[in-house]
Design an enzyme around this catalytic site. Structure first.
Site, PDB file in Angstrom:
ATOM      1  N   GLU A 163       0.833  -1.212   0.000  1.00  0.00           N
ATOM      2  CA  GLU A 163       0.000   0.000   0.000  1.00  0.00           C
ATOM      3  C   GLU A 163       0.861   1.253   0.000  1.00  0.00           C
ATOM      4  OE1 GLU A 163      -4.002  -1.679   2.223  1.00  0.00           O
ATOM      5  OE2 GLU A 163      -2.361  -0.925   3.460  1.00  0.00           O
TER       6      GLU A 163
ATOM      7  N   GLU B 271      -3.192 -10.164   4.070  1.00  0.00           N
ATOM      8  CA  GLU B 271      -4.104  -9.867   5.174  1.00  0.00           C
ATOM      9  C   GLU B 271      -5.228 -10.890   5.316  1.00  0.00           C
ATOM     10  OE1 GLU B 271      -2.269  -5.820   4.293  1.00  0.00           O
ATOM     11  OE2 GLU B 271      -2.753  -7.657   3.211  1.00  0.00           O
TER      12      GLU B 271
END
Length: 261
Positions: A112, A132
């Site tokens: 990210e 995740e």
């Protein structure tokens, strides 16, 4: 400070930011706040025109959130500081080019962070993932950004399965601009940064504001905002000395001397 997890150096108009938190360059709340201060200073310093963000060593760019720090009390919804996680994702008004030089493992919040840059260069051994899902959480920023950057189905596969992409596949899907041998990565990042630093900063600012604001607008609405002088950076560009300098340099068949004003 020798224990500062963020190392910086400048050359001319370029700022290099290195995440240096052994063993894996993971980001905890304190580190994120430092990064926010660094990138805020970069944004607000008129003498700095381009930033490079990278990780120390050749194994990890950044694996994202520091799970060890989280286990010791860092709250996932804690104070990340200016610019949100990693100092870049939510930093308002950052109208300067940022290059991510991905030197190794780039996953979770580290991916990210890279996606928050404008240009991504990667070492040919770098790997990318959004793991995740395996810990029962969501890669929130990547869920917003990645399907807009690479083919939708590839992005969704990464989000749904957490699978890893080797550097060549990431390049094939357009996640990174280009790959370089590990020992050449930073040289190539600096070559790109020097090229951008030699360009017109007010034009870069206008490009970034238009791209950012027009993302969710219809084409004609965005174009109307430009022609009606509703983008501050575009208006500043058209009233600038650099605009005149560009025209003079073209007429005189020479390189322009950009001043950023």
């Amino acid at each position: 400070m020798t224990d500062n997890p963020i190392k910086t150096r400048t050359e001319g108009h370029i700022l290099e930011v290195t995440l240096d938190r052994p063993k894996a360059n993971a980001i905890d709340l304190a580190t994120s706040r430092i990064m926010g201060e660094v990138f805020t200073t970069f944004r607000d310093d008129p003498d700095l025109r381009v930033a490079i963000v990278t990780g120390a060593g050749q194994k990890f760019f950044c694996p994202g959130w520091d799970l060890k720090a989280a286990a010791e009390g860092d709250a996932v919804d804690g104070d990340y500081g200016k610019g949100g996680f990693g100092g870049l994702q939510e930093l308002r008004g950052l109208n300067k080019p940022v290059i991510a030089a991905v030197n190794g493992i780039c996953c979770g919040g580290g991916l990210e962070l890279a996606l928050s840059a404008d240009i991504i260069l990667a070492a040919d051994h770098a790997t990318f993932a959004l793991p995740e899902i395996r810990s029962g959480t969501v890669a929130d920023a990547a869920s917003i950004k990645l399907p807009k950057r690479i083919p939708y189905h590839i992005a969704m596969e990464m989000l749904f399965t957490g699978r890893w992409l080797e550097a060549e596949e990431a390049a094939r899907w357009g996640m990174v601009n280009r790959l370089h041998p590990a020992d050449r990565l930073m040289d190539e990042a600096w070559t790109m940064a020097r090229l951008l630093a030699s360009g017109p900063p007010l034009v870069y600012a206008a490009i970034k504001e238009i791209v950012r604001e027009a993302e969710d607008m219809k084409f004609q609405d965005a174009l109307n905002r430009i022609t009606k002088s509703q983008f501050a950076t575009v208006e500043a560009l058209y009233r600038s000395e650099d605009q005149k300098e560009g025209a003079r340099a073209f007429a005189e068949k020479r390189d322009p001397a950009w001043q950023g004003r």
